[in-house]
Design a protein around this motif. Sequence first.
Motif, PDB file in Angstrom:
ATOM      1  N   LEU A   1       0.876  -1.192  -0.136  1.00 54.23           N
ATOM      2  CA  LEU A   1       0.041  -0.026   0.020  1.00 54.23           C
ATOM      3  C   LEU A   1       0.763   1.354   0.069  1.00 54.23           C
ATOM      4  CD1 LEU A   1      -3.093   0.476  -0.016  1.00 54.23           C
ATOM      5  CD2 LEU A   1      -2.980   0.807   2.452  1.00 54.23           C
ATOM      6  N   GLY A   2       1.875   1.276   0.634  1.00 53.58           N
ATOM      7  CA  GLY A   2       2.943   2.340   0.566  1.00 53.58           C
ATOM      8  C   GLY A   2       3.628   2.854  -0.729  1.00 53.58           C
ATOM      9  N   LEU A   3       3.682   1.729  -1.664  1.00 51.37           N
ATOM     10  CA  LEU A   3       4.092   1.946  -2.793  1.00 51.37           C
ATOM     11  C   LEU A   3       3.222   2.603  -3.907  1.00 51.37           C
ATOM     12  CD1 LEU A   3       6.250  -1.432  -3.248  1.00 51.37           C
ATOM     13  CD2 LEU A   3       6.952   0.858  -2.762  1.00 51.37           C
ATOM     14  N   VAL A   4       2.059   2.600  -3.534  1.00 47.77           N
ATOM     15  CA  VAL A   4       1.114   3.341  -4.511  1.00 47.77           C
ATOM     16  C   VAL A   4       1.441   4.852  -4.312  1.00 47.77           C
ATOM     17  CG1 VAL A   4      -1.465   3.929  -4.723  1.00 47.77           C
ATOM     18  CG2 VAL A   4      -0.773   1.644  -3.683  1.00 47.77           C
ATOM     19  N   PRO A   5       1.811   5.198  -5.497  1.00 44.30           N
ATOM     20  CA  PRO A   5       2.050   6.796  -5.570  1.00 44.30           C
ATOM     21  C   PRO A   5       1.295   7.642  -5.039  1.00 44.30           C
ATOM     22  CG  PRO A   5       1.404   5.938  -7.812  1.00 44.30           C
ATOM     23  CD  PRO A   5       1.533   4.692  -6.959  1.00 44.30           C
TER      24      PRO A   5
END
Lengths: 498, 312
Positions: free
Chosen positions: A478-482
Motif C-alpha cells: 500500500l505504501g508503494l502506491v504513488p
Amino acid sequence: MPPDGATPWGFLPLLAVMLPVAGMVAALPLGARWAERLALALMPVGLLLALGTAVAVQAAGAPLWHALGHWAPPLGLALRADGLSAAMLLAAAVVIGATAVFARAQFGTPAGAPEARAAFAFWPLLLGIWGATNLALVANDLFTAYVALELLTFAAMPLVALDGRRETLAAALRYLMFALLGSVLYLLGAALLYGVAGTLDVVLLAGRVDGSLPVVVAAALMTAGLLAKTALLPLHLWLPPAHAGAPAAGSAVLSALVVKGSFVLLLRLWYGVLAGIPGPAAGQLLAALGAAAILLGSVAALAQPRLKLLVAYSTVAQIGYLFLMFPLMAAMPDTETAAKAWTGGILQAVSHALAKAAMFLAVGLMAARIGHDRLDGLAGAGRAAPVPLLTFGLAGLTLMGVPPSGGFAAKWLLLSAAIEGGQWWWALVILAGGLLTGGYVYRVLAAGLAGGGAGPPAPRAAAPEAIALGLAILSVLLGLVPLAAFGLVQVGRMDMLP
Amino acid sequence: MTAGHLADLLIAAAILALALGVVLARQVFTAVALFVAFGLLMGFAWVRLEALDVALTEAAIGAGLSGLLLLGAARRLARTGAPVDEKPPRRAQVVAIGIACATVTAALGAAILALPDPAPSLAPMVVASLPALDLGNPVTGVLMGFRALDTLLEAAVLALAVIGIWALTPNRAWGGAPGWTQPRATEGPLALLARLLPPFGIVVAAHVLWVGADAPGGKFQAAAILAAMWLLPWMAGLAAPPPTGAAWLRAAVAVGPLAFILAGFGGLLLEGAFLAYAPGAAKATILAVEVVLTGSIAVALALLVLGPAVAR
C-alpha cells in the motif's frame, strides 16, 4: 447534492450496502451450507462495486449520490459516497473477502454434513458486518448511521461469543454494555441536533448548526458515544477480551473493520456536521487520548503473555494513531498540511485494517498449529508455522511504520503534518509508538524463531496461509502506491471552504 | 393550571419515581415489574404528547415485549442461581458514576431549554408530500415512504437478532425446540385466556395493521399483538414451540425483510431509485410489504422471547 438527487453511478454504493444485507437475511432460510456459497459468491461482486465506486468518485472528482425513493433530504434519505467512503469500501471488501475464504476451513459445511451452530451463525454475521460497515461509510443521515451502528453491534457481538465458552460470553456482554451506552449517547445527540436544525442530513446540517449550547452538548454526547464504540482509551476496556476471544476470522473483521465504522462516523460528525465549530482544545484532547492509547496500549501489548491478547492490545494502540489527525487538521485549515493529516488518518485506518486482519489470521493459524497461543511456548513456531510467522512479521512492519509499508506512508504524513503545523509533540508520540510496536513484534518473532520446543509440524493449511500472507503483503505494498493516488480520499471533504 | 397540566405533572413525577425504583430495587423481579409499569406510563406520556403511534409501540414493545423478555431472564436467573462473581462497586465508583449521570442530565436539561421555539420540524413537509404515497397517516408515510430504508434495515436487524440469539444455543441442542416447556394449565385465568384471547387478538392485530395506513397503528404494533397471541398458548402449556431447525420457521422470519428488499430493487429497476414506488401503486405496494412484514416481525419477536433451543 445534485439537483435531481442522484448521480449516474450512485447505485454502486447502494448495492454495496444492500447486497450484503439481503444476503444476511437470506442466509437464515438457506442454512449454513448455502449461506456459505452465497457469501462467497457475493465477495467478488462487492469488490467490483467498491472498485467501481472508487473509479467513479475519482473520475467525477465529486461524491456519488443516491436519493432513496427519489425523496431528497431533508424529507428523504440519501446515500453519499466520497473519497473516504470509496477507500474504506475497498478495504472492507478486501478484508471481508479474504476472511470469508480463510474461514471456509473452520466454518465450511461439506456436502452431506449436518448444519453446525457456529457455521449457521458465522456467514450471516460476516455479511451483516460487511453491510453495516458499508452503510456507515455511505450514510448521509444521522439516523441511518445509527441503524448502521446497531447492525454493526448486533452482528459483531455474537461473533465474539461464537465459540460458546463462558469467558467469551462475558466478553461479549461487556462489549454490548459499552456499545449500547455509545448508542444511547449518540441517539441523544442526534435528537438534539434535529431539535436545533429540523434535519438529520449531514450535508444540510453542516450549514444549519452553529456553536450554540444544544449543538455543543449534542456534539459532546455523540463524540463520547462514538469513542466508546471505537474503543479509544479510556473507553477501550471491552476491546482486548472481546477481540482476543473471538475465533480468528471474527477477530480479523472486528479489529480491522468494526471499530473503523464508528470512527468514520466521528469524521462525518466533526468534519461534516460540525465543520469549523469544535475549538482547537477539543482536537488536542482527542489526540491526547490517542497518544495515551498509543503509549499505554503498546506497553500493555509488550507485557501480554498470550499472542491473541497481544494483538488485541496492539489494536488499542493503533486506534490511537487515528486520533492524531484531529489537532493537525485544525492547525492550518484549508492547507496542504490539513490535507496531509486527513490522508494520513484515513491511510492509517486502511493499512491497519489490512495488517491487523493479516495478523489475527496468522496468530490463529499459529495457535492452531502448535495447540496454544502462549508466548513462552512459542519456540519452534518458525519451523512448525513458517508462513504465518512471516505474515506476522510483514504485518508488523506496517504497524511499526517501516518503509515502504502503508503504515509508513500514513505515519509519515501525520509526522510531517505535525511538524509543519508546529505541533512537534505529536511527532514524538508517533516515533515512540513505532519503537514500542517494534518491541512487541520483535518479541513474537524472537520467540517463534528460537529453536526446539515444538513437536512434529502439523499438516499445513495452504489456502488460509496464503490468504493471511496476501493481506500482509497488500498492507506493505500500500505504501508503494504513488501518493497522487491518495487524492482520491480528498474528494468530497466537507470541511474545505467552498 | 389546567387539568391537563396537572395530569402531565403527575405522569412526569410518576415516571421519574418508577425509573428511580428500577435503579434502586434490590430484587430482580421487583425491578422488572417496575420497568413494565415505567413503560406503560411512558405510553401515557406519548398519548399526552399526541403521538399515538409512538404510545402504541411503547406499550407493546417497550412495556409488553421487553417486560416479557426481562421476566424470562429474571426467572432463568432465579432457577439457575447464576453466580454473582461481580463485586459490588466501590463507593468512589458509585459517586463517580452518579456525578457523570448528573452532568449528562444537567447538560441535556440545559440544552433542551435552549432549543429554538417553535422547534423546526419536517411535519408540514411530510403532510404536503403524503398524497404522493396515497396514505393518510403521516407516520406510515415516513416509515414506509420517506425513510423506508431505515425501516427496511430495522426489519433486517430483527432477523439478525434471531440469528444472534440462536447462536447462543448449546451445540448438542442445535435445531431443537426452545426451552419453553410449561406445565399444562388446565384451569385458572391463564388457561382461559390462552384459549379465549388469540382469536380476538388476531382480529385486533389485523385491524391495527389495516388502519395503520390512515390512522395510528401499523405493523410493529400489530406484530407485537400477534406475537403475544402466539406466545400465550405456549405459556399455558397448550402448544409446544416449533423446532428452530424447521425450514418454515426460518423462512417465516426472513420473508418479510426479503419482500421489502425486493420491493426496493423493483423501484431501482423500474423507477430508477431504490424503494421508489410506481406512481399509483405506492399504497398497494406499501400495504403488501406491510402485511408480509407483520408476519415476519411477529414470528421474530416470539422467537426472541422463546430464546435458543435447549438440550433435552
